[in-house]
Scaffold this motif. Structure first.
Motif, PDB file in Angstrom:
ATOM      1  N   SER A  70      47.413  40.025  56.346  1.00 14.11           N
ATOM      2  CA  SER A  70      47.202  40.994  55.169  1.00 14.11           C
ATOM      3  C   SER A  70      48.002  40.611  54.050  1.00 14.11           C
ATOM      4  N   LYS A  71      49.373  40.185  54.331  1.00 20.90           N
ATOM      5  CA  LYS A  71      50.176  39.932  53.283  1.00 20.90           C
ATOM      6  C   LYS A  71      49.715  38.700  52.419  1.00 20.90           C
ATOM      7  N   THR A  72      49.347  37.645  53.102  1.00 18.40           N
ATOM      8  CA  THR A  72      48.611  36.443  52.436  1.00 18.40           C
ATOM      9  C   THR A  72      47.607  36.915  51.524  1.00 18.40           C
ATOM     10  N   VAL A  73      46.477  37.604  52.149  1.00 18.25           N
ATOM     11  CA  VAL A  73      45.474  37.876  51.317  1.00 18.25           C
ATOM     12  C   VAL A  73      45.771  38.977  50.003  1.00 18.25           C
ATOM     13  N   ASN A  74      46.632  40.054  50.450  1.00 18.26           N
ATOM     14  CA  ASN A  74      47.084  40.806  49.296  1.00 18.26           C
ATOM     15  C   ASN A  74      47.940  40.024  48.332  1.00 18.26           C
ATOM     16  N   LEU A  75      48.466  38.907  48.467  1.00 22.15           N
ATOM     17  CA  LEU A  75      49.286  38.148  47.444  1.00 22.15           C
ATOM     18  C   LEU A  75      48.264  37.355  46.591  1.00 22.15           C
ATOM     19  N   ILE A  76      47.190  36.996  46.919  1.00 22.04           N
ATOM     20  CA  ILE A  76      46.199  36.431  46.311  1.00 22.04           C
ATOM     21  C   ILE A  76      45.283  37.454  45.385  1.00 22.04           C
ATOM     22  N   ARG A  77      45.041  38.578  46.089  1.00 18.66           N
ATOM     23  CA  ARG A  77      44.199  39.420  45.479  1.00 18.66           C
ATOM     24  C   ARG A  77      45.011  40.639  44.676  1.00 18.66           C
ATOM     25  N   ALA A  78      46.109  40.842  44.939  1.00 23.07           N
ATOM     26  CA  ALA A  78      46.813  42.114  44.326  1.00 23.07           C
ATOM     27  C   ALA A  78      46.971  41.982  42.900  1.00 23.07           C
ATOM     28  N   ARG A  79      46.985  40.556  42.497  1.00 22.75           N
ATOM     29  CA  ARG A  79      47.090  40.221  40.830  1.00 22.75           C
ATOM     30  C   ARG A  79      45.943  39.739  40.634  1.00 22.75           C
ATOM     31  N   ALA A  80      45.457  40.434  39.453  1.00 22.75           N
ATOM     32  CA  ALA A  80      43.945  39.635  38.803  1.00 22.75           C
ATOM     33  C   ALA A  80      44.194  38.361  38.657  1.00 22.75           C
ATOM     34  N   LEU A  81      45.450  37.800  37.809  1.00 22.32           N
ATOM     35  CA  LEU A  81      45.727  36.627  37.600  1.00 22.32           C
ATOM     36  C   LEU A  81      45.372  35.624  38.808  1.00 22.32           C
ATOM     37  N   ASN A  82      46.232  35.994  39.793  1.00 28.39           N
ATOM     38  CA  ASN A  82      46.189  35.129  41.037  1.00 28.39           C
ATOM     39  C   ASN A  82      44.880  34.860  41.639  1.00 28.39           C
ATOM     40  N   HIS A  83      44.254  36.198  41.546  1.00 28.43           N
ATOM     41  CA  HIS A  83      42.910  36.226  42.180  1.00 28.43           C
ATOM     42  C   HIS A  83      41.609  35.227  41.384  1.00 28.43           C
ATOM     43  N   ARG A  84      41.752  35.366  40.051  1.00 27.95           N
ATOM     44  CA  ARG A  84      40.948  34.475  39.337  1.00 27.95           C
ATOM     45  C   ARG A  84      41.417  32.968  39.431  1.00 27.95           C
ATOM     46  N   GLN A  85      42.436  32.759  39.450  1.00 29.71           N
ATOM     47  CA  GLN A  85      42.779  31.345  39.628  1.00 29.71           C
ATOM     48  C   GLN A  85      42.644  30.862  40.947  1.00 29.71           C
ATOM     49  N   PHE A  86      42.579  31.610  42.135  1.00 23.57           N
ATOM     50  CA  PHE A  86      42.307  31.277  43.396  1.00 23.57           C
ATOM     51  C   PHE A  86      40.683  31.168  43.495  1.00 23.57           C
ATOM     52  N   VAL A  87      39.802  31.922  42.844  1.00 23.96           N
ATOM     53  CA  VAL A  87      38.376  31.584  42.890  1.00 23.96           C
ATOM     54  C   VAL A  87      37.997  30.407  42.067  1.00 23.96           C
ATOM     55  N   ALA A  88      38.891  30.066  41.072  1.00 22.56           N
ATOM     56  CA  ALA A  88      38.679  28.811  40.330  1.00 22.56           C
ATOM     57  C   ALA A  88      38.925  27.634  41.027  1.00 22.56           C
ATOM     58  N   LEU A  89      39.949  27.807  41.903  1.00 25.07           N
ATOM     59  CA  LEU A  89      40.370  26.788  42.703  1.00 25.07           C
ATOM     60  C   LEU A  89      39.183  26.296  43.970  1.00 25.07           C
ATOM     61  N   LEU A  90      38.494  27.440  44.411  1.00 23.84           N
ATOM     62  CA  LEU A  90      37.384  27.232  45.478  1.00 23.84           C
ATOM     63  C   LEU A  90      36.283  26.679  44.641  1.00 23.84           C
ATOM     64  N   GLU A  91      36.150  27.029  43.414  1.00 22.23           N
ATOM     65  CA  GLU A  91      34.802  26.590  42.698  1.00 22.23           C
ATOM     66  C   GLU A  91      35.150  25.090  42.400  1.00 22.23           C
ATOM     67  N   GLU A  92      36.323  24.742  41.874  1.00 20.06           N
ATOM     68  CA  GLU A  92      36.741  23.380  41.506  1.00 20.06           C
ATOM     69  C   GLU A  92      36.475  22.380  42.820  1.00 20.06           C
ATOM     70  N   ASN A  93      36.872  22.897  44.036  1.00 18.83           N
ATOM     71  CA  ASN A  93      37.026  22.125  45.109  1.00 18.83           C
ATOM     72  C   ASN A  93      35.199  22.261  45.902  1.00 18.83           C
ATOM     73  N   GLU A  94      34.350  22.748  45.286  1.00 17.73           N
ATOM     74  CA  GLU A  94      33.192  23.090  45.695  1.00 17.73           C
ATOM     75  C   GLU A  94      33.170  23.724  47.121  1.00 17.73           C
TER      76      GLU A  94
END
Length: 225
Positions: A70-94
Motif C-alpha cells: 500500500s505504501k509503495t502504490v500510494n507513493l506512486i499514485r498519490a501525486r499526479a506527477l509521480n503517477h504520470r511519470q510512472f505510466v510514461a516509464l511503463l510505456e517507454e519500456n513497452e
C-alpha cells in the motif's frame, strides 16, 4: 415498518462492518439490549458466509506485506506527477502493464489486484522509486518477496471463492458446499507446499523461498482450512 415483532427475531447475519457490530452503538448491540428484556429470547449472531473468508486475514498474518504494498502504490499514485511519470516509464519500456492498481481500504479482498501489480512491476517500481529517492527495501528482500508471492496466490484463490459465493440464485447449501470445498483445497495445498510442490501457487513458485518459509506457508494454509 414491516410490522414484525421483536419476539419473532431468532438470529441476525451481518458482514462485520462497525456500524453493525460496534460494542456501544452498533445495531447488534441495540438489538441485544431490546431482546434482553425477554430472558427467554436468545439471539444468534452470525457472520455472512460471503464475507467470512475475510476473517482469515488474521490467520494469514500478511499485514507486513499489505502495508508495504500500500505504501509503495500510494507513493506512486498519490501525486499526479509521480503517477504520470510512472505510466510514461511503463510505456517507454513497452510494459504489458499500462498502470498499477490503486490501493483501497474499503474491501480487503479488493486488494487482490494490488499485490499482483506490484509483483509484476517490481523491477519498474524499484527503478522508478529509486530515481525518486525512495528505495523500496522490501523489493530487495528475498524473504519479503516470497511472502508477497504467497499473498498474491492465496488472495487470488480467496477472490475466486468470493466470486462463486456472490453468484445470483445460490442457495445456502450451495454456498456452504463451495466453502467446504475451498477448505479441502487449502488442506491439499498445505501438504503440497510442505513438499515444495507449488503447481497451484505459481507466483510463489517464481520467488526464492527457504524450507522454513515453505513450512510457515504450509501451516498458514492448514490453519485456514
Amino acid at each position: 415498518m414491516l410490522g414484525l415483532k421483536w419476539d419473532k427475531l431468532a438470529g441476525v447475519t451481518t458482514d462485520g462492518c462497525p456500524n453493525m457490530t460496534g460494542k456501544n452503538v452498533g445495531l447488534l448491540k441495540r438489538m441485544q439490549d431490546v431482546t434482553e428484556m425477554n430472558p427467554v429470547q436468545k439471539l444468534t449472531f452470525l457472520h455472512c458466509i460471503i464475507h467470512q473468508e475475510v476473517l482469515c486475514k488474521t490467520v494469514l498474518k500478511i499485514n507486513h506485506v499489505v502495508d508495504a504494498v500500500s505504501k509503495t502504490v500510494n507513493l506512486i499514485r498519490a501525486r499526479a506527477l509521480n503517477h504520470r511519470q510512472f505510466v510514461a516509464l511503463l510505456e517507454e519500456n513497452e510494459s504489458e502493464h499500462g498502470d498499477i492498481s490503486y490501493h483501497s481500504n474499503v474491501r480487503w479482498l479488493s486488494l487482490v489486484k494490488v499485490p499482483k501489480s506490484v509483483w509484476d512491476l517490481r523491477d519498474q517500481i524499484q527503478n522508478f522509486c529509486g530515481k525518486k529517492g525512495h528505495d523500496i527495501l522490501e523489493l530487495s528482500d528475498e524473504d519479503w518477496m516470497a511472502d508477497l508471492g504467497f499473498t498474491v496466490d492465496v488472495t487470488a484463490l480467496m477472490n475466486e471463492l468470493n466470486v462463486k459465493l456472490q453468484r445470483e440464485g445460490l442457495f445456502v447449501h450451495e454456498m456452504y458446499s463451495a466453502v467446504t470445498a475451498f477448505m479441502r483445497k487449502l488442506q491439499l495445498l498445505s501438504s503440497q507446499v510442505k513438499d515444495n510442490i507449488l503447481t497451484h501457487l505459481p507466483t510463489l513458485k517464481e520467488a526464492t523461498r527457504s524450507a522454513d518459509q515453505l513450512h510457515k506457508y504450509s501451516s498458514k494454509l492448514e490453519a485456514q482450512g
